[in-house]
Design a protein around this motif. Sequence first.
Motif, mmCIF file in Angstrom:
data_model
loop_
_atom_site.group_PDB
_atom_site.id
_atom_site.type_symbol
_atom_site.label_atom_id
_atom_site.label_comp_id
_atom_site.label_asym_id
_atom_site.label_seq_id
_atom_site.Cartn_x
_atom_site.Cartn_y
_atom_site.Cartn_z
ATOM 1 N N ASP A 4 0.859 -1.167 -0.166
ATOM 2 C CA ASP A 4 0.035 0.167 -0.126
ATOM 3 C C ASP A 4 0.843 1.343 0.041
ATOM 4 O O ASP A 4 0.361 2.106 -0.687
ATOM 5 N N LYS A 5 1.900 1.216 0.663
ATOM 6 C CA LYS A 5 2.626 2.534 0.955
ATOM 7 C C LYS A 5 3.467 2.817 -0.572
ATOM 8 O O LYS A 5 3.500 3.982 -0.966
ATOM 9 N N LYS A 6 4.048 1.565 -0.958
ATOM 10 C CA LYS A 6 4.690 1.938 -2.202
ATOM 11 C C LYS A 6 3.562 2.193 -3.561
ATOM 12 O O LYS A 6 3.844 3.089 -4.218
ATOM 13 N N ASP A 28 -7.819 -11.919 -3.580
ATOM 14 C CA ASP A 28 -8.430 -13.185 -3.251
ATOM 15 C C ASP A 28 -8.430 -13.529 -1.698
ATOM 16 O O ASP A 28 -8.448 -14.364 -1.326
ATOM 17 N N ASN A 29 -8.074 -12.252 -0.889
ATOM 18 C CA ASN A 29 -8.337 -12.535 0.372
ATOM 19 C C ASN A 29 -9.316 -11.833 1.032
ATOM 20 O O ASN A 29 -9.476 -10.402 1.095
ATOM 21 N N PRO A 30 -10.157 -12.373 1.461
ATOM 22 C CA PRO A 30 -11.558 -11.756 2.131
ATOM 23 C C PRO A 30 -11.312 -10.723 3.188
ATOM 24 O O PRO A 30 -11.990 -10.052 3.535
ATOM 25 N N LYS A 31 -10.024 -10.988 3.949
ATOM 26 C CA LYS A 31 -9.872 -10.167 5.160
ATOM 27 C C LYS A 31 -8.892 -8.954 4.681
ATOM 28 O O LYS A 31 -8.527 -8.531 5.706
ATOM 29 N N ARG A 32 -8.672 -8.936 3.464
ATOM 30 C CA ARG A 32 -8.176 -7.718 3.035
ATOM 31 C C ARG A 32 -8.369 -6.359 3.327
ATOM 32 O O ARG A 32 -9.363 -6.224 3.141
ATOM 33 N N VAL A 33 -7.526 -5.625 4.290
ATOM 34 C CA VAL A 33 -8.046 -4.289 4.321
ATOM 35 C C VAL A 33 -6.821 -3.478 4.086
ATOM 36 O O VAL A 33 -5.755 -3.443 4.743
ATOM 37 N N SER A 34 -7.180 -2.471 3.352
ATOM 38 C CA SER A 34 -5.912 -1.639 2.615
ATOM 39 C C SER A 34 -5.846 -0.477 3.859
ATOM 40 O O SER A 34 -6.653 -0.160 4.328
#
Length: 147
Positions: A4-6, A28-34
């Motif tokens: 995210d930082k990049k 593909d990760n349902p737990k992904r939070v940006s």
Amino acid sequence: MRNDKKFVNTFLNHDFGGVPIHMHIVCDNPKRVSKIPKLSQEVTQISYYITREEIETVQLYAKPGLLQKFEIYKQKKGADKKPSTFLINEQGVTTVKKYQYVYDLWRNRPDDLVKAIELTKQLMKKKKLLRGYLDRGYLADLLKTGK
């Protein structure tokens, strides 16, 4: 881009004139939070689209015979059944998830990429692995069979 930082430093370091940005993230990760909204005040909304299947499945259609080799590979005892593992361990593609590899794989063959995506969609639909897939035919079949 996974970092995210990049991503913020590369793509969101411009003046957008105060126009709010609505990002769409496919993962593909349902737990992904940006963390992007915390890193950039420009991004005001994020929509996530979750693909539970391996995106690398599309790459199995890049070369003739690759899908068949993957099917044989899946029969091996103790083999990790994921397409990404097959591509890395059996085909020696260590950059399977890297932008440049995917770009180089399809850049001169956009029609082949579209066909690969369509074939992957059919495969996932057939195996009932494409979660959230609601075309009318599939929905009608679901209602009839209850499965």
